[in-house]
Design an enzyme around this catalytic site. Sequence first.
Site, mmCIF file in Angstrom:
data_model
loop_
_atom_site.group_PDB
_atom_site.id
_atom_site.type_symbol
_atom_site.label_atom_id
_atom_site.label_comp_id
_atom_site.label_asym_id
_atom_site.label_seq_id
_atom_site.Cartn_x
_atom_site.Cartn_y
_atom_site.Cartn_z
ATOM 1 C CD GLU A 1 -8.763 59.876 20.163
ATOM 2 O OE1 GLU A 1 -8.390 61.001 19.797
ATOM 3 O OE2 GLU A 1 -8.163 59.202 21.027
ATOM 4 C CB CYS B 1 -7.038 49.629 18.118
ATOM 5 S SG CYS B 1 -7.303 49.792 19.897
ATOM 6 C CB CYS C 1 -13.311 53.850 30.054
ATOM 7 S SG CYS C 1 -12.898 52.149 30.526
ATOM 8 C CB CYS D 1 -6.956 51.499 34.368
ATOM 9 S SG CYS D 1 -7.996 50.012 34.292
ATOM 10 C CB CYS E 1 -5.776 53.735 31.063
ATOM 11 S SG CYS E 1 -6.640 53.728 29.477
ATOM 12 N N GLY F 1 -12.970 52.210 26.311
ATOM 13 C CA GLY F 1 -14.029 51.448 26.953
ATOM 14 C C GLY F 1 -13.621 50.060 27.403
ATOM 15 C CD GLU F 2 -13.699 45.635 30.474
ATOM 16 O OE1 GLU F 2 -14.057 44.650 29.796
ATOM 17 O OE2 GLU F 2 -12.529 45.809 30.872
ATOM 18 C CG HIS G 1 -1.805 46.266 33.344
ATOM 19 N ND1 HIS G 1 -1.057 46.168 32.188
ATOM 20 C CD2 HIS G 1 -3.086 46.484 32.932
ATOM 21 C CE1 HIS G 1 -1.835 46.335 31.144
ATOM 22 N NE2 HIS G 1 -3.063 46.520 31.554
ATOM 23 C CG ASN H 1 2.367 53.920 24.711
ATOM 24 O OD1 ASN H 1 3.445 53.987 24.129
ATOM 25 N ND2 ASN H 1 1.576 52.863 24.621
ATOM 26 C CB CYS I 1 -1.305 50.556 24.370
ATOM 27 S SG CYS I 1 -2.168 49.634 25.630
#
Length: 419
Positions: A126, A139, A146, A150, A153, A211-212, A267, A342, A385
């Site tokens: 995406e 973005c 990923c 996390c 996420c 992804g990282e 975070h 979110n 996000c």
Amino acid sequence: MSDAARAAGFVEKTAELTVAAGAAPGGASLVGLTRDQLKDSLSAIGVPERELKMRVAQLWHWIYFRGAKDFAEMTNVGKELRAKLAAAYTLARPQVVSEQVSKDGTRKWLIRMASTGPLDKGAEIECVYIPEVDRGTLCVSSQVGCTLTCSFCHTGTQRLVRNLTSAEIVAQLIVARDAIGDWPGATPPEGAFVPTDGGRFVSNIVFMGMGEPLYNTDNVIAAIDVMSDGEGLTLSRRRITVSTSGVVPQMERLGAEANTMLAISLHAVRDELRDELVPINRKYDIKQLLDACRAYPGLSNARRITFEYVMLKGVNDSDADARELVRLLKGIPAKINLIPFNPWPGSKYECSDWERIERFSEIVFRAGYASPVRTPRGRDILAACGQLKSETEKLRARARMMAEQGIGAEGVYALGDSE
């Protein structure tokens, strides 16, 4: 199993598929290639060495400045060479499976990459476009799924399928510019919300999609080189931001070679909490991460690091957390980006109350740090996000189900196309 090994198992996932860096897998498309890759492609069809530099420059202009979709458009390229190019290659983009447009103008595309083999439908990622009056931010994703886990996420709940190639990363920008009419002579779709300041509709890039990025550093840096080339897509490196959850060993290289802006998914201000929210903290703790930030090449008041901080109700949003955040970042030129959480299906977290977010922001601001609260964009289409997740995992679950029922691979892909 040792404690270290057990911790590592929760920190990172192993890719299910490895694809060589470079062109999109299975693709004869020239879209997204670096200058060196274009040179190799031209050499492969017999273009003489003495002509390669000129021919690469011509292709570069048509692909990345004009947005050409057909070799026939390349009017300053000889007819014979155009025929050779058309016989060997394409200017195909990845397939746009779906486009969703939020009520706030945000656009999200589900993009299917080229197949890696006869039984591969093509991995899906995406990509999100966030327009404002004076800028348009794209973005982009750097992995299918990923590497990391996390806990807040949505993408982190997905398996890691593979890294995206540099061409596939660049192709996301090409797809976006096609869709919103961001080429010379093109126009945006009727009613589309795009910047009105007279500049490019895509002016900023953030590596904050799936992804990282720093577990795919080679391809990310190569993609940035293409995006920022002054004779093509011409994005300023000052307007490209790479976000990492804290892959400390790759941070110095990113700054030295890509020279982009840096964002850190922080975070939490205590290791025990960050171990849960951002499990890579078990490998590279807060002190190691902040030491790497202080050493980031080019760091200055003009090139501040953005620290992203998701606001989780009753988890990390107290006054004490805000004060500790200020203490930790002392001496680092920084901006603190507060992100209202979110929600996504199945999440155990809630967004902090708005009054709590404002109080947190006030403490940070009074300490001398810019602390904007990111306006949630695209929540209604799960484009905000932390909400991105492709269909690849859904397909895999179907494949297992159908295998159990004795249905072959062709049935799986037919089912996937029918939705």
